[in-house]
Every structure is written in structure tokens, then in C-alpha cells.
Scaffold this motif. Structure first.
Motif, PDB file in Angstrom:
ATOM      1  N   TRP A  82       1.294  -1.608   0.010  1.00 40.56           N
ATOM      2  CA  TRP A  82      -0.155   0.126   0.214  1.00 40.56           C
ATOM      3  C   TRP A  82       0.928   1.559  -0.209  1.00 40.56           C
ATOM      4  N   ALA A  83       2.035   1.282   0.915  1.00 44.66           N
ATOM      5  CA  ALA A  83       2.860   2.018   0.655  1.00 44.66           C
ATOM      6  C   ALA A  83       3.767   2.540  -1.015  1.00 44.66           C
ATOM      7  N   LYS A  84       3.889   1.964  -1.506  1.00 42.55           N
ATOM      8  CA  LYS A  84       4.421   1.774  -2.347  1.00 42.55           C
ATOM      9  C   LYS A  84       3.445   2.473  -3.728  1.00 42.55           C
ATOM     10  N   VAL A  86       0.582   4.047  -3.157  1.00 47.12           N
ATOM     11  CA  VAL A  86       0.179   5.382  -3.619  1.00 47.12           C
ATOM     12  C   VAL A  86       1.802   6.620  -2.984  1.00 47.12           C
ATOM     13  N   LEU A  87       2.527   5.910  -3.304  1.00 43.48           N
ATOM     14  CA  LEU A  87       3.957   6.899  -3.693  1.00 43.48           C
ATOM     15  C   LEU A  87       3.652   6.787  -5.680  1.00 43.48           C
ATOM     16  N   VAL A  88       3.584   5.946  -6.247  1.00 47.98           N
ATOM     17  CA  VAL A  88       3.320   5.483  -6.750  1.00 47.98           C
ATOM     18  C   VAL A  88       2.066   6.480  -8.066  1.00 47.98           C
ATOM     19  N   ALA A  90       0.544   8.822  -6.514  1.00 49.26           N
ATOM     20  CA  ALA A  90       0.722  10.184  -6.340  1.00 49.26           C
ATOM     21  C   ALA A  90       1.941  10.404  -7.450  1.00 49.26           C
ATOM     22  N   ALA A  91       3.528   9.463  -7.539  1.00 51.17           N
ATOM     23  CA  ALA A  91       3.647  10.490  -8.655  1.00 51.17           C
ATOM     24  C   ALA A  91       3.442  10.139 -10.453  1.00 51.17           C
ATOM     25  N   GLY A 158       0.435   1.469  -9.830  1.00 57.68           N
ATOM     26  CA  GLY A 158      -0.403   2.033  -8.483  1.00 57.68           C
ATOM     27  C   GLY A 158      -1.355   1.212  -7.550  1.00 57.68           C
TER      28      GLY A 158
END
Length: 260
Positions: A82-84, A86-88, A90-91, A158
Motif C-alpha cells: 500500500w505504501a508503494k 500510494v507513492l506511485v 502520487a507520482a 499503483g
């Protein structure tokens, strides 16, 4: 670590009174302060009325022992996914917002970069050979269409990681298969990157992904490994306290009625 006791300490005990008298007697006892029932997770006798009652087949499914440990590890992997994700995502949003304005940003970057040259020279930083500057210029040089495709690819990636996290957190078998397939698909890419340049970070990421694939596939008996789904279901049944006690009653009955 006793995973069952740890879960009971965090979430409370789970007691159940089955209708079958023989099975009921194996889960109940009397104490000076009242009746006590065995917890279906950790096996400890808990003073007080049971949380539920009825046919044994309707008893709550409670993970215990190794199955509980595996569930905890899968949920930790889910949080990481989930953390990865969210970052992707956002990117992806950043790329989508940037695509329509990258020409103006490109001009501003090329105009302002020479202003950093005096400071870079004092720090011994060669801007012309900087990997960061090269990466930024490559992104700024991309066309609007290319950036749109990059944003779409990041959105899909993502979303897949978020979906994988949901499947693992809910302990769904499709989530376990999905995780193994998705993670395995990135291993060749990581090997290619490692062949181009060996770094400690790339080695660690590769080893972690290989370990995740091996652990989930073997512990959950995916793709027919270690007996496949039937063996996995038998393992869960054998770990159930009600199944253990029922087997004990049946074994005692066979011993009692054995011909002399």
C-alpha cells in the motif's frame, strides 16, 4: 513467540460452546469463580460465559499457531504494498499535472540552471555530468503524449499494488496468487538493472522480492506446491482447536470400542 497468545492479548479471547455434549465437555470446566471455556485461538481457559454457542460447524474460524503467523506476515507485506502504491499513484498524478506545462518548466529550468553553476563549482559538483540533472532533462524533453503514457503506466502500477495489498490483507487466495505473479514479473527487470550497475540497494530489493515470492508460494502451497490447495485446507483444519478436540473424541471412542 506464541503468535496465538499475542493475538489474544491484543484482540481478546474467542470462546464458543458447541451443541455436541462430548465436545462441549472438552471445552468447558468449572472453577471456584464460575465456569470457564477454552479459547479457540490460544487454548487458555477463560472464566465467564462463552461468546457464542451453536453447532460446531458454525463456530468462528480462528487462525492460530503457524497460520496466524503467516497471516501477520502477509498483512505486513500488504502494508508495504500500500505504501508503494500510494507513492506511485502520487507520482502518476504529478506526471499528469506536469504534462500540460512541461514546456514552460523546461524553459525555466534551462534559464535558471546556470545560476547554480558558481555554487556547484564551489561544492565540486559537475552539473553537466550530474545524474540528477540528466534525469530531469530527460523528463523535460519528453513530449506531452509520452508523459501521458508514463502517467497511465504509473496509474496502472499503483492500482495493482493497492489491489495486491487488499488481497493480502483480507487473506484471500487470489491475493496470494496475484502477489506472487506481480512480484515475479519485476524480478527480470531488477536483474537487468543489477547487470547494468550493481548497488547494495538493488541487491537488497532483489533478495527481498525473491524471498517474498518463495515464502508466499511455499507457505500457502500455491501452484500445486507441497500438495496444493487440498494440503493447505487440511493444514488449517488440523490447526483448528475444535478439529483437534473432535479427533480426540473419535480416537477415544475407537479405543473404548476396540475388541478385547
Amino acid at each position: 513467540m506464541d503468535w496465538s497468545l499475542r493475538a489474544c492479548g491484543r484482540n481478546g479471547h474467542v470462546t464458543y460452546a458447541p451443541d455436541d455434549p462430548a465436545l462441549r465437555d472438552r471445552l468447558r470446566t468449572d472453577t471456584p469463580v464460575g465456569e470457564a471455556w477454552r479459547c479457540l485461538r490460544c487454548g487458555t481457559f477463560v472464566v465467564g460465559a462463552p461468546l457464542g454457542s451453536g453447532p460446531a460447524r458454525d463456530a468462528p474460524i480462528v487462525l492460530r499457531g503457524r497460520a496466524l503467523r503467516d497471516a501477520t506476515i502477509l498483512r505486513l507485506i500488504a502494508v508495504f504494498r500500500w505504501a508503494k502504491g500510494v507513492l506511485v499513484l502520487a507520482a502518476a498524478y504529478g506526471v499528469w499535472r506536469f504534462r500540460a506545462q512541461h514546456d514552460a518548466v523546461n524553459r525555466a529550468f534551462n534559464q535558471d540552471l546556470p545560476l547554480l553553476q558558481p555554487l556547484a563549482e564551489k561544492l565540486g559538483w559537475n552539473l553537466d555530468q550530474s545524474g540528477v540533472v540528466h534525469t530531469v532533462r530527460t523528463g523535460l524533453a519528453a513530449t506531452t503524449t509520452t508523459l501521458a503514457w508514463v502517467g497511465l503506466a504509473l496509474l496502472v502500477l499503483g492500482t495493482m499494488w493497492m489491489l495486491e495489498g487488499v488481497g493480502l490483507w483480507l487473506l484471500k487466495r487470489w491475493g496470494e496468487y496475484f502477489s506472487v505473479v506481480i512480484t515475479s514479473a519485476f524480478i527480470p527487470v531488477e536483474l537487468y538493472e543489477l547487470a547494468e550497475r550493481v548497488t547494495a540497494t538493488r541487491i537488497v530489493i532483489l533478495l527481498i522480492n525473491i524471498a517474498v515470492v518463495a515464502y508466499i508460494a511455499l507457505s500457502k502451497r500455491l501452484f500445486g506446491l507441497r500438495g496444493g490447495r487440498p494440503a493447505h485446507d487440511r493444514e488449517l483444519d488440523e490447526a483448528s482447536l475444535l478439529e483437534v478436540e473432535t479427533a480426540g473424541i473419535q480416537a477415544r471412542g475407537r479405543t473404548t470400542h476396540r475388541p478385547g
